[in-house]
Design a protein around this motif. Structure first.
Motif, PDB file in Angstrom:
ATOM      1  N   LEU A   1       0.830  -1.208   0.000  1.00  0.00           N
ATOM      2  CA  LEU A   1       0.000   0.000   0.000  1.00  0.00           C
ATOM      3  C   LEU A   1       0.863   1.256   0.000  1.00  0.00           C
ATOM      4  O   LEU A   1       0.533   2.245  -0.661  1.00  0.00           O
ATOM      5  CB  LEU A   1      -0.935   0.001   1.213  1.00  0.00           C
ATOM      6  CG  LEU A   1      -2.128  -0.962   1.135  1.00  0.00           C
ATOM      7  CD1 LEU A   1      -2.780  -1.120   2.506  1.00  0.00           C
ATOM      8  CD2 LEU A   1      -3.156  -0.468   0.111  1.00  0.00           C
ATOM      9  N   ALA A   2       1.983   1.215   0.716  1.00  0.00           N
ATOM     10  CA  ALA A   2       2.909   2.345   0.692  1.00  0.00           C
ATOM     11  C   ALA A   2       3.509   2.515  -0.693  1.00  0.00           C
ATOM     12  O   ALA A   2       3.671   3.637  -1.190  1.00  0.00           O
ATOM     13  CB  ALA A   2       4.005   2.153   1.729  1.00  0.00           C
ATOM     14  N   SER A   3       3.831   1.405  -1.342  1.00  0.00           N
ATOM     15  CA  SER A   3       4.368   1.471  -2.698  1.00  0.00           C
ATOM     16  C   SER A   3       3.334   2.023  -3.672  1.00  0.00           C
ATOM     17  O   SER A   3       3.672   2.763  -4.606  1.00  0.00           O
ATOM     18  CB  SER A   3       4.822   0.075  -3.156  1.00  0.00           C
ATOM     19  OG  SER A   3       5.897  -0.393  -2.366  1.00  0.00           O
ATOM     20  N   VAL A   4       2.070   1.673  -3.465  1.00  0.00           N
ATOM     21  CA  VAL A   4       0.993   2.216  -4.297  1.00  0.00           C
ATOM     22  C   VAL A   4       0.920   3.730  -4.138  1.00  0.00           C
ATOM     23  O   VAL A   4       0.787   4.470  -5.128  1.00  0.00           O
ATOM     24  CB  VAL A   4      -0.359   1.562  -3.954  1.00  0.00           C
ATOM     25  CG1 VAL A   4      -1.508   2.302  -4.640  1.00  0.00           C
ATOM     26  CG2 VAL A   4      -0.370   0.103  -4.355  1.00  0.00           C
ATOM     27  N   ARG A   5       1.007   4.207  -2.905  1.00  0.00           N
ATOM     28  CA  ARG A   5       0.968   5.660  -2.669  1.00  0.00           C
ATOM     29  C   ARG A   5       2.111   6.358  -3.398  1.00  0.00           C
ATOM     30  O   ARG A   5       1.920   7.396  -4.055  1.00  0.00           O
ATOM     31  CB  ARG A   5       1.030   5.960  -1.162  1.00  0.00           C
ATOM     32  CG  ARG A   5      -0.259   5.663  -0.412  1.00  0.00           C
ATOM     33  CD  ARG A   5      -0.246   6.254   0.991  1.00  0.00           C
ATOM     34  NE  ARG A   5       0.745   5.621   1.842  1.00  0.00           N
ATOM     35  CZ  ARG A   5       0.518   4.542   2.585  1.00  0.00           C
ATOM     36  NH1 ARG A   5      -0.679   3.968   2.567  1.00  0.00           N
ATOM     37  NH2 ARG A   5       1.460   4.041   3.359  1.00  0.00           N
TER      38      ARG A   5
ATOM     39  N   ALA B   1      -7.797   7.267  -5.408  1.00  0.00           N
ATOM     40  CA  ALA B   1      -6.692   6.588  -4.744  1.00  0.00           C
ATOM     41  C   ALA B   1      -6.793   6.719  -3.231  1.00  0.00           C
ATOM     42  O   ALA B   1      -6.506   5.769  -2.488  1.00  0.00           O
ATOM     43  CB  ALA B   1      -5.362   7.154  -5.236  1.00  0.00           C
ATOM     44  N   ALA B   2      -7.224   7.888  -2.768  1.00  0.00           N
ATOM     45  CA  ALA B   2      -7.404   8.097  -1.328  1.00  0.00           C
ATOM     46  C   ALA B   2      -8.539   7.226  -0.794  1.00  0.00           C
ATOM     47  O   ALA B   2      -8.440   6.670   0.315  1.00  0.00           O
ATOM     48  CB  ALA B   2      -7.690   9.566  -1.041  1.00  0.00           C
ATOM     49  N   ARG B   3      -9.612   7.090  -1.579  1.00  0.00           N
ATOM     50  CA  ARG B   3     -10.720   6.222  -1.149  1.00  0.00           C
ATOM     51  C   ARG B   3     -10.251   4.771  -1.021  1.00  0.00           C
ATOM     52  O   ARG B   3     -10.658   4.059  -0.091  1.00  0.00           O
ATOM     53  CB  ARG B   3     -11.882   6.312  -2.141  1.00  0.00           C
ATOM     54  CG  ARG B   3     -12.635   7.628  -2.107  1.00  0.00           C
ATOM     55  CD  ARG B   3     -13.941   7.562  -2.858  1.00  0.00           C
ATOM     56  NE  ARG B   3     -13.770   7.449  -4.305  1.00  0.00           N
ATOM     57  CZ  ARG B   3     -13.669   8.477  -5.141  1.00  0.00           C
ATOM     58  NH1 ARG B   3     -13.674   9.715  -4.664  1.00  0.00           N
ATOM     59  NH2 ARG B   3     -13.547   8.289  -6.437  1.00  0.00           N
ATOM     60  N   LEU B   4      -9.392   4.354  -1.922  1.00  0.00           N
ATOM     61  CA  LEU B   4      -8.877   2.986  -1.850  1.00  0.00           C
ATOM     62  C   LEU B   4      -8.007   2.797  -0.613  1.00  0.00           C
ATOM     63  O   LEU B   4      -8.128   1.787   0.096  1.00  0.00           O
ATOM     64  CB  LEU B   4      -8.076   2.671  -3.107  1.00  0.00           C
ATOM     65  CG  LEU B   4      -7.389   1.301  -3.155  1.00  0.00           C
ATOM     66  CD1 LEU B   4      -8.392   0.182  -2.965  1.00  0.00           C
ATOM     67  CD2 LEU B   4      -6.620   1.142  -4.463  1.00  0.00           C
TER      68      LEU B   4
ATOM     69  N   ASP C   1     -11.772   2.698  -7.519  1.00  0.00           N
ATOM     70  CA  ASP C   1     -13.110   2.538  -6.937  1.00  0.00           C
ATOM     71  C   ASP C   1     -13.580   1.093  -7.021  1.00  0.00           C
ATOM     72  O   ASP C   1     -14.274   0.597  -6.122  1.00  0.00           O
ATOM     73  CB  ASP C   1     -14.096   3.458  -7.656  1.00  0.00           C
ATOM     74  CG  ASP C   1     -13.953   4.920  -7.240  1.00  0.00           C
ATOM     75  OD1 ASP C   1     -13.443   5.175  -6.130  1.00  0.00           O
ATOM     76  OD2 ASP C   1     -14.347   5.798  -8.024  1.00  0.00           O
ATOM     77  N   ALA C   2     -13.200   0.398  -8.098  1.00  0.00           N
ATOM     78  CA  ALA C   2     -13.579  -1.011  -8.223  1.00  0.00           C
ATOM     79  C   ALA C   2     -12.927  -1.852  -7.133  1.00  0.00           C
ATOM     80  O   ALA C   2     -13.542  -2.798  -6.605  1.00  0.00           O
ATOM     81  CB  ALA C   2     -13.180  -1.528  -9.602  1.00  0.00           C
ATOM     82  N   LEU C   3     -11.689  -1.511  -6.768  1.00  0.00           N
ATOM     83  CA  LEU C   3     -11.022  -2.268  -5.707  1.00  0.00           C
ATOM     84  C   LEU C   3     -11.586  -1.923  -4.330  1.00  0.00           C
ATOM     85  O   LEU C   3     -11.543  -2.753  -3.419  1.00  0.00           O
ATOM     86  CB  LEU C   3      -9.514  -2.035  -5.765  1.00  0.00           C
ATOM     87  CG  LEU C   3      -8.837  -2.631  -7.007  1.00  0.00           C
ATOM     88  CD1 LEU C   3      -7.352  -2.292  -7.019  1.00  0.00           C
ATOM     89  CD2 LEU C   3      -9.038  -4.135  -7.069  1.00  0.00           C
TER      90      LEU C   3
ATOM     91  N   GLN D   1      -9.290  15.115 -14.362  1.00  0.00           N
ATOM     92  CA  GLN D   1      -8.695  13.772 -14.384  1.00  0.00           C
ATOM     93  C   GLN D   1      -7.771  13.559 -13.189  1.00  0.00           C
ATOM     94  O   GLN D   1      -7.856  12.534 -12.489  1.00  0.00           O
ATOM     95  CB  GLN D   1      -7.894  13.581 -15.688  1.00  0.00           C
ATOM     96  CG  GLN D   1      -8.709  13.620 -16.956  1.00  0.00           C
ATOM     97  CD  GLN D   1      -9.365  12.282 -17.278  1.00  0.00           C
ATOM     98  OE1 GLN D   1      -9.482  11.412 -16.418  1.00  0.00           O
ATOM     99  NE2 GLN D   1      -9.806  12.132 -18.508  1.00  0.00           N
ATOM    100  N   LEU D   2      -6.890  14.523 -12.955  1.00  0.00           N
ATOM    101  CA  LEU D   2      -5.920  14.361 -11.868  1.00  0.00           C
ATOM    102  C   LEU D   2      -6.601  14.331 -10.512  1.00  0.00           C
ATOM    103  O   LEU D   2      -6.221  13.549  -9.632  1.00  0.00           O
ATOM    104  CB  LEU D   2      -4.883  15.479 -11.925  1.00  0.00           C
ATOM    105  CG  LEU D   2      -4.005  15.535 -13.174  1.00  0.00           C
ATOM    106  CD1 LEU D   2      -2.997  16.682 -13.052  1.00  0.00           C
ATOM    107  CD2 LEU D   2      -3.305  14.221 -13.421  1.00  0.00           C
ATOM    108  N   ALA D   3      -7.605  15.176 -10.332  1.00  0.00           N
ATOM    109  CA  ALA D   3      -8.332  15.181  -9.062  1.00  0.00           C
ATOM    110  C   ALA D   3      -9.027  13.838  -8.837  1.00  0.00           C
ATOM    111  O   ALA D   3      -9.048  13.313  -7.714  1.00  0.00           O
ATOM    112  CB  ALA D   3      -9.340  16.315  -9.044  1.00  0.00           C
ATOM    113  N   ASP D   4      -9.575  13.275  -9.900  1.00  0.00           N
ATOM    114  CA  ASP D   4     -10.273  11.992  -9.789  1.00  0.00           C
ATOM    115  C   ASP D   4      -9.302  10.867  -9.445  1.00  0.00           C
ATOM    116  O   ASP D   4      -9.584  10.024  -8.581  1.00  0.00           O
ATOM    117  CB  ASP D   4     -10.994  11.698 -11.107  1.00  0.00           C
ATOM    118  CG  ASP D   4     -11.992  10.558 -10.993  1.00  0.00           C
ATOM    119  OD1 ASP D   4     -12.353  10.184  -9.854  1.00  0.00           O
ATOM    120  OD2 ASP D   4     -12.428  10.062 -12.051  1.00  0.00           O
ATOM    121  N   VAL D   5      -8.143  10.858 -10.100  1.00  0.00           N
ATOM    122  CA  VAL D   5      -7.142   9.830  -9.775  1.00  0.00           C
ATOM    123  C   VAL D   5      -6.702   9.953  -8.324  1.00  0.00           C
ATOM    124  O   VAL D   5      -6.620   8.963  -7.591  1.00  0.00           O
ATOM    125  CB  VAL D   5      -5.932   9.929 -10.723  1.00  0.00           C
ATOM    126  CG1 VAL D   5      -4.811   8.995 -10.258  1.00  0.00           C
ATOM    127  CG2 VAL D   5      -6.332   9.579 -12.151  1.00  0.00           C
TER     128      VAL D   5
END
Length: 228
Positions: free
Chosen positions: A8-12, A94-97, A53-55, A86-90
């Motif tokens: 998860l840290a690597s994802v961030r 990502a924060a929701r995940l 969001d799917a995850l 687009q950037l705000a959505d990504v």
């Protein structure tokens, strides 16, 4: 068991790299083709947001996507948006995940992904890391397979080798960068081949981003791989 907290840290970190790089684009360049056939850079960014969001759905026990058609429609709908949206959505998805992953849960439980694929919950963060890193490359904005973290390259080669292991259409293959080796394909196809090359080139071939021209093949020709 996978170290989900480390992943998860690597994802961030990977998400921040992508957002920093993509912020240098503009509305016109977001509408230009990505390296994925039929997709603009906007499609890639929209996919990353909707995949996050799917995850979240996966972590919370819902179907990953309502359907394949709905998944594709959502990406097509969101692809034409301006860069700032687009950037705000990504970033927000990502924060929701990350928030969903922070909820105490049994990380050894089995979860269902797309097309009936199942995995342990602890491996989901690595799957998201794959999405972020490879789609950063797909944007075609200067981030290449050679720029990927070494740990990620090694783990993704192993992940894909395992995915194709036993596949009846894939010739038995030993994949090596000269110091490490992975076995994949099906031994039922007869004598196999050995594919040697730099780790980024091996990864590019296995994940369908390169044609394998930079690899050395001994014992036959480079095996054909099914689409991911």
């Amino acid at each position: 068991m996978a170290d989900h907290e480390r992943d998860l840290a690597s994802v961030r970190e990977a998400t921040e790299r992508l957002l920093t790089a993509a912020a240098k684009l503009n509305n016109d360049s977001v509408a230009e083709p990505s390296r994925l056939p039929g997709w603009t850079r906007g499609h890639v960014l929209a996919h990353l947001a909707r995949n996050a969001d799917a995850l979240v759905n996966v972590f919370e026990g819902r179907p990953m996507y309502a359907s394949g058609e709905a998944r594709d429609a959502d990406i097509d709908r969101d692809a034409p948006r301006p860069l700032d949206v687009q950037l705000a959505d990504v970033r927000e998805s990502a924060a929701r995940l990350q928030d969903a992953a922070a909820v105490p849960a049994d990380w050894s439980r089995t979860v269902e992904l797309r097309n009936g694929v199942t995995d342990t919950a602890s491996r989901v963060p690595f799957r998201r890391w794959i999405e972020v890193e490879l789609h950063h490359v797909d944007l075609g904005i200067g981030y290449e397979l050679e720029d990927l973290p070494a740990e990620f390259i090694e783990r993704e080669i192993a992940f894909l080798a395992d995915r194709f292991t036993g596949h009846p259409e894939v010739l038995h293959t030993v994949v090596t960068d000269g110091t490490r080796a992975w076995s994949t394909g099906s031994e039922s196809n007869g004598p196999g081949v050995t594919v040697t090359g730099p780790a980024p080139e091996l990864l590019g071939w296995l994940c369908g981003r390169r044609d394998g021209a930079g690899l050395d093949v001994q014992g036959g020709t480079l095996p054909a791989l099914p689409p991911l």
